[in-house]
Each structure stands twice: as structure tokens, then as C-alpha cells.
Design an enzyme around this catalytic site. Sequence first.
Site, PDB file in Angstrom:
ATOM      1  N   THR A 180      -1.939   5.606   1.785  1.00 29.07           N
ATOM      2  CA  THR A 180      -3.103   4.741   1.652  1.00 29.07           C
ATOM      3  C   THR A 180      -3.231   3.930   2.928  1.00 29.07           C
ATOM      4  O   THR A 180      -2.255   3.373   3.434  1.00 29.07           O
ATOM      5  CB  THR A 180      -2.956   3.793   0.445  1.00 29.07           C
ATOM      6  OG1 THR A 180      -2.779   4.559  -0.745  1.00 29.07           O
ATOM      7  CG2 THR A 180      -4.194   2.918   0.290  1.00 29.07           C
TER       8      THR A 180
ATOM      9  N   ARG B 127      -5.107   5.652  -7.981  1.00 33.47           N
ATOM     10  CA  ARG B 127      -4.843   7.089  -8.056  1.00 33.47           C
ATOM     11  C   ARG B 127      -4.679   7.542  -9.506  1.00 33.47           C
ATOM     12  O   ARG B 127      -5.224   8.576  -9.910  1.00 33.47           O
ATOM     13  CB  ARG B 127      -3.602   7.417  -7.230  1.00 33.47           C
ATOM     14  CG  ARG B 127      -3.755   7.088  -5.756  1.00 33.47           C
ATOM     15  CD  ARG B 127      -2.418   7.021  -5.022  1.00 33.47           C
ATOM     16  NE  ARG B 127      -1.736   8.316  -5.061  1.00 33.47           N
ATOM     17  CZ  ARG B 127      -0.476   8.479  -4.700  1.00 33.47           C
ATOM     18  NH1 ARG B 127       0.267   7.439  -4.315  1.00 33.47           N
ATOM     19  NH2 ARG B 127       0.067   9.687  -4.737  1.00 33.47           N
TER      20      ARG B 127
ATOM     21  N   LEU C 260       0.864  -1.172   0.000  1.00 32.66           N
ATOM     22  CA  LEU C 260       0.000   0.000   0.000  1.00 32.66           C
ATOM     23  C   LEU C 260       0.902   1.224   0.000  1.00 32.66           C
ATOM     24  O   LEU C 260       1.968   1.216   0.632  1.00 32.66           O
ATOM     25  CB  LEU C 260      -0.905   0.030   1.241  1.00 32.66           C
ATOM     26  CG  LEU C 260      -1.970  -1.063   1.371  1.00 32.66           C
ATOM     27  CD1 LEU C 260      -2.709  -0.914   2.697  1.00 32.66           C
ATOM     28  CD2 LEU C 260      -2.939  -1.043   0.211  1.00 32.66           C
ATOM     29  N   ASP C 261       0.491   2.285  -0.691  1.00 35.81           N
ATOM     30  CA  ASP C 261       1.283   3.509  -0.732  1.00 35.81           C
ATOM     31  C   ASP C 261       1.354   4.138   0.656  1.00 35.81           C
ATOM     32  O   ASP C 261       0.545   3.837   1.545  1.00 35.81           O
ATOM     33  CB  ASP C 261       0.668   4.514  -1.708  1.00 35.81           C
ATOM     34  CG  ASP C 261       0.647   4.002  -3.137  1.00 35.81           C
ATOM     35  OD1 ASP C 261       1.492   3.146  -3.463  1.00 35.81           O
ATOM     36  OD2 ASP C 261      -0.220   4.447  -3.911  1.00 35.81           O
ATOM     37  N   ARG C 262       2.298   5.053   0.834  1.00 34.75           N
ATOM     38  CA  ARG C 262       2.546   5.668   2.139  1.00 34.75           C
ATOM     39  C   ARG C 262       1.268   6.185   2.793  1.00 34.75           C
ATOM     40  O   ARG C 262       1.029   5.958   3.983  1.00 34.75           O
ATOM     41  CB  ARG C 262       3.541   6.832   1.978  1.00 34.75           C
ATOM     42  CG  ARG C 262       3.853   7.553   3.294  1.00 34.75           C
ATOM     43  CD  ARG C 262       4.662   8.812   3.049  1.00 34.75           C
ATOM     44  NE  ARG C 262       5.986   8.533   2.520  1.00 34.75           N
ATOM     45  CZ  ARG C 262       7.067   8.315   3.287  1.00 34.75           C
ATOM     46  NH1 ARG C 262       6.964   8.360   4.602  1.00 34.75           N
ATOM     47  NH2 ARG C 262       8.229   8.063   2.718  1.00 34.75           N
TER      48      ARG C 262
END
Length: 326
Positions: free
Chosen positions: A149, A249, A145-147
Amino acid sequence: MQVQVLGNSLVVTTDKQWNGQALQDGLKRQLMLPSAYVKGLFADGRVRSGKQRLSADDVVQGSTKILLMGDVEDDYGIHISASHMDANRAIVPLWEDDHALILNKPAGLIIYPSDAGESDTLAHRVASYYERTGQRHKVRHVHRLDRDTTGAILYAKHGYIARALDALLAERRVERTYWAVVQGQPKSPRGSIRLPIGRDRHTAGRYRVSKTGKEAVTVYEVLGSVSIANGKVSLVQCRLETGRTHQIRVHMSAIGCPVVGDVLYGGGDGVGTVDLEQGYALHAVQLAFYHPYDRRQVTVHAPLPEHFAQLLARVGLGRFAEVGAI
């Protein structure tokens, strides 16, 4: 079939689905282990019945106990300090068994350190959790998961389940569902976004829709929309069929509905007079996977973080704040 952890080994009790198969085929089909790995297990003498070393061609009949040695207990693979034991950094699993772990990731954390200077990542907190609960496992994330998210993320506790979950991910049998608050409103209330994604050569760390990119498919449904500041804001549910970096995104931005707070892809820092003070509004609300050992579907919901729930309330979509309705 039963699969139990015993120290640094797995004990597999076979059932009728193993009957008549060569042991090497049973390990590949029933435990979803890759061929090269299975070959290595036999070459190293790590497949046993009691103290007896088993052969790849041994045929399984009836209920048999098989011992797979090693690759269960291991060093965390990351250094932790006393600061990671702080209650504010402690993690609480959403779901856990002896083989895997699902967490609710907070905003502002990367999954794993990319250099020695990063001392607080989700990996550090997972290692701290293992230490606090008396478990010795290498920290293995199955997906990322992105930072900023938030939400459900899956970890494998040992090398056998890690390989099985990697196979399930490749077969698209790990289902990941997200909620995103986006600017605007998609033209269709539901649909699929099929746009390939590649690196943006002009901006480091950014991705874009590109004809030469990798296949990317996002299935979406608009859960609700409201008018605000002479425009629209919508809550969109997205399900990933592929797992490209920044996929949701990029796709939401590509259809003119960037995620609120996602400055990198045109989402700004809020909508109208409503600012999002932390990160952006993207949350992994549900994770489901087929458990290869229990042979059942595991489905886990991740409660919304406070900043996400507050944003929904402030823009007039507060009725969706209870995740249980998914």
C-alpha cells in the site's frame, strides 16, 4: 498557545484556554497527554518554569512559559548504514514541522523490521532522513500501511506529540482516505461496509470477515467505473472509520470487488489483458489530522505512484490520475 522544540525539551507558552486550570489538567487537556504520563512528568521533576520545579496543582494564569524536559531528542531506535543514504532510497516529506512528519510511502516496503534480517524498511529511511537533516528523533509511526500500500503515513517526532496523536487516532480524528482500483462495481455508488474483521485461522497473514472479529467500518464512494474484458473495473474512494489490519482489502473482497493486484484476497494480478506489474492498486491519497499544538486541521495529499497512475490510464480511468481533484 505556542509549542516549540528547544533541544531535548518543549517550551509551551500558555494562552487563555489554560487560565484557571491546574497545570496537570492543562497538560492533559491542552496537550492531550495521558494521565499516567503527566503524573510521571511531575514525579520526575520534568515540568519547570526556568529552573523552578512546578507542581501538578499549580494554577495557570495568563501567558506562562512551561518547560517540559526530555523525550524530544533520542536515538533513532534502528540501525542505518551508508546504503540508506542512496538517492534512490531517500524520502521527501509531504509535510513537516518540528513535531510531526508525513511521508508518501512507496510500494514494497514494510513500516518497521519484524526481525534482524530486514535491513531496508520505511523506518530505516526515516532514520536516514533524520540523520541527513540533522534531527535526533526516535522513529515513531502513528499508524501503519501494508507492504504494497502506498501513500500518506504520519510520524511523530517526539514523545509528547506521539501520545497526543495516539489519542487523536483513538478518537478517530486522524482521517485517512484511500483510492483503490477494484474488480467489478459495488452495487451502491456509495455506502458503508460494516463487517467485523478477524484473523483467518487457515491462512497465515490473512484476515477475513468474522462474527467474532473486531468492529470494522469503511465508508466508500465509487468515483468511476468502466467495462473491460466482459466485466467492470472501478476506482473507489474509501475512508477508514476504524483501522483494522488489511481492512480495505478485506472489505472490498467481501462485497465482491477485490483490489486489483491483491492476490491474497482474490484480486488476481490485473484485469483482463491489463496486468499490474507492482503490488496492488491501493493508495492512501489523503491524510488529515487536528494539530493539537497549532489547533488547526492539517490536510495533506499524496501524489499517485507511477504504477497506479498508469493502471488508471490503461483501463480507461486516466482522468482521475490528477490527485488534486479529490
